[in-house]
Design a protein around this motif. Sequence first.
Motif, PDB file in Angstrom:
ATOM      1  N   TYR A 123       0.838  -1.203   0.000  1.00 53.97           N
ATOM      2  CA  TYR A 123       0.000   0.000   0.000  1.00 53.97           C
ATOM      3  C   TYR A 123       0.866   1.244   0.000  1.00 53.97           C
ATOM      4  O   TYR A 123       2.012   1.214   0.454  1.00 53.97           O
ATOM      5  N   TYR A 153       6.213  14.933  10.222  1.00 50.51           N
ATOM      6  CA  TYR A 153       5.039  15.726   9.872  1.00 50.51           C
ATOM      7  C   TYR A 153       3.801  15.143  10.528  1.00 50.51           C
ATOM      8  O   TYR A 153       3.809  14.017  11.009  1.00 50.51           O
ATOM      9  N   PHE A 190       1.727  12.506   6.613  1.00 48.45           N
ATOM     10  CA  PHE A 190       2.861  11.988   5.849  1.00 48.45           C
ATOM     11  C   PHE A 190       2.426  10.728   5.104  1.00 48.45           C
ATOM     12  O   PHE A 190       1.322  10.223   5.325  1.00 48.45           O
ATOM     13  N   TYR A 240       4.886  -5.841  17.692  1.00 49.36           N
ATOM     14  CA  TYR A 240       6.000  -6.661  17.191  1.00 49.36           C
ATOM     15  C   TYR A 240       6.346  -7.785  18.156  1.00 49.36           C
ATOM     16  O   TYR A 240       6.201  -7.641  19.371  1.00 49.36           O
ATOM     17  N   LEU A 265      14.279   5.664   7.998  1.00 52.98           N
ATOM     18  CA  LEU A 265      13.537   5.681   6.732  1.00 52.98           C
ATOM     19  C   LEU A 265      12.494   4.585   6.694  1.00 52.98           C
ATOM     20  O   LEU A 265      11.480   4.708   6.027  1.00 52.98           O
ATOM     21  N   GLY A 291       6.014  -7.378   8.137  1.00 48.63           N
ATOM     22  CA  GLY A 291       5.876  -6.304   7.142  1.00 48.63           C
ATOM     23  C   GLY A 291       6.789  -5.151   7.493  1.00 48.63           C
ATOM     24  O   GLY A 291       7.569  -5.220   8.433  1.00 48.63           O
TER      25      GLY A 291
HETATM   26  P1  HAM Z   1       6.830   3.100  11.957  1.00 49.20           P
HETATM   27  O1  HAM Z   1       8.258   2.851  12.250  1.00 49.20           O
HETATM   28  O2  HAM Z   1       5.989   3.725  13.005  1.00 49.20           O
HETATM   29  O3  HAM Z   1       6.219   1.694  11.520  1.00 49.20           O
HETATM   30  O4  HAM Z   1       6.725   3.987  10.659  1.00 49.20           O
HETATM   31  C1  HAM Z   1       7.389   3.615   9.457  1.00 49.20           C
HETATM   32  C2  HAM Z   1       8.113   4.811   8.873  1.00 49.20           C
HETATM   33  O5  HAM Z   1       7.208   5.904   8.689  1.00 49.20           O
HETATM   34  C3  HAM Z   1       9.200   5.385   9.767  1.00 49.20           C
HETATM   35  O6  HAM Z   1      10.399   4.661   9.619  1.00 49.20           O
HETATM   36  C4  HAM Z   1       9.324   6.805   9.248  1.00 49.20           C
HETATM   37  O7  HAM Z   1      10.205   6.855   8.115  1.00 49.20           O
HETATM   38  C5  HAM Z   1       7.926   7.122   8.769  1.00 49.20           C
HETATM   39  N1  HAM Z   1       7.260   8.041   9.734  1.00 49.20           N
HETATM   40  C6  HAM Z   1       6.724   7.733  10.930  1.00 49.20           C
HETATM   41  N2  HAM Z   1       6.215   8.827  11.513  1.00 49.20           N
HETATM   42  C7  HAM Z   1       6.426   9.874  10.670  1.00 49.20           C
HETATM   43  C8  HAM Z   1       6.125  11.279  10.684  1.00 49.20           C
HETATM   44  N3  HAM Z   1       5.477  11.841  11.686  1.00 49.20           N
HETATM   45  N4  HAM Z   1       6.512  12.033   9.613  1.00 49.20           N
HETATM   46  C9  HAM Z   1       7.161  11.466   8.556  1.00 49.20           C
HETATM   47  N5  HAM Z   1       7.457  10.154   8.492  1.00 49.20           N
HETATM   48  C10 HAM Z   1       7.104   9.358   9.511  1.00 49.20           C
HETATM   49  C11 HAM Z   1       4.921   1.521  11.135  1.00 49.20           C
HETATM   50  O8  HAM Z   1       4.138   2.404  10.958  1.00 49.20           O
HETATM   51  C12 HAM Z   1       4.556   0.063  10.902  1.00 49.20           C
HETATM   52  N6  HAM Z   1       3.142  -0.002  10.524  1.00 49.20           N
HETATM   53  C13 HAM Z   1       5.446  -0.589   9.874  1.00 49.20           C
HETATM   54  C14 HAM Z   1       5.082  -2.020   9.645  1.00 49.20           C
HETATM   55  C15 HAM Z   1       4.364  -2.533   8.627  1.00 49.20           C
HETATM   56  N7  HAM Z   1       5.363  -3.024  10.466  1.00 49.20           N
HETATM   57  C16 HAM Z   1       4.847  -4.155   9.974  1.00 49.20           C
HETATM   58  N8  HAM Z   1       4.218  -3.849   8.861  1.00 49.20           N
END
Ligand code: HAM
Length: 421
Positions: free
Chosen positions: A101, A116, A119, A268, A286, A307
Amino acid sequence: MFKKPRGTRDFSSEEMQKRRYVEDTIRKTFQNFGYQEIQTPTFENLELFTMKSGEEIIEEIYSFEDKGGRKLALRPELTAPVIRFYVEKLQMEAKPLKLFYIGNCYRYDRPQKGRYREFTQAGCELIGTKTPEALAELIAMAYFMLKKTGLKNINLYIGDLTLLSTIFQKFNLSKKQQEYVRPLIDKEKWGELKDALSDFELNDNEIDDFIEIIQTSDLEKIRKKIQEENSAKKQLEKLIKIKRILVENFQITNSEIKMSIVRGLDYYTGTVFEIEAPVLGAEKQLCGGGTYQLIELFGGKETPTSGFAVGFDRTIVALEEEEKDFPTSKLDFFVIPVNNQVLDEATEIAQKLRFNNYSVDIDLKRRNMGKALKYADSKNAKKTIIVGPEELEKQSVTIKDMETGEQKMVKISKIIDKLKK
Ligand code: HAM
């Protein structure tokens, strides 16, 4: 005058070109690895996010009540929504199910560069397998995807939450104490971690030992520490296999084991990984992901899931910091009718070219030749087509190459054939 809400951004056409370029690269990589695109709503029932993380998460997200009194939230991420979708509709699909997605997320974060309130995440969920080769493929895909956008300097770190828990237990940390130290480890606040461990009555040797094992990337040291713990031993073997596959099959030689990967989200369970771009400074993460559990919590039949999500906006900031030369899209043709009598013919020529998939603009302001050429230049037109009465008498137009200045007469009936050659 209105201003945009805090933490949101407008994107100019130049920025949109960069975003589309990165989006296309990422989408193609997912497809390369056999993933299929899905989409879920921008808002969900609030409970979807509080169920695992508790009410505290409300502080960090945009939640609201709609006119029917329903408690809703703008999605802060897409894993919970995708698993909700899976449990509702996709459980019978053949496994493994590879879904990806690209969508907007909303978090009530304190805005700064790379962080942000609105995002975009490009992410995926792998449902129905947890073999080392599946995890290695997932991690390799994340790495290649970022490399393919053109990033030069990225670091890949792999950790494991089972191993981390075993280490915590070895130092007799209670559940509460573990919860306290996790964010300190995540943020690499070593000083504060030392103070906390000392408050938990670990002696100086134990504290040094703890910090050393959390910071090490040496699998032998970790093996010695976990010793006879069975589940941890198995996870360690898995980690070793994943690393071997990354090196031998995917030629990714610069991954590093990092026990201090904690991940911010609560779902996790096992292998976890992060990719960083040092050029970004404070907000350098990233991409983050790993193995997690949500399906049973949402009422589905137990099956392994893992994921990751790439922070799309940070990827672009990192590329800009590395001074990436983004491809710019140019207008193929700008059509200039030299007077009002040839407007119809000029429109027809423009339309014929558009029908053949060229990008074409036409002077809509009835400008003189000089001004029209200037405008064509400002719009990055590769060529202009000058439509004048004398040329039309010979069923022809003049094509001017905007880079070389070269002009030639071309029969209208031959334009498309000529261009195709
Ligand atoms: P997360 O580490 O919270 O994981 O977010 C993934 C990426 O989103 C981060 O590494 C960062 O680059 C970007 N990100 C997070 N917050 C912000 C923000 N406020 N502004 C800009 N970029 C941001 C997840 O969200 C999990 N759902 C990942 C996942 C998928 N795990 C298993 N499946």
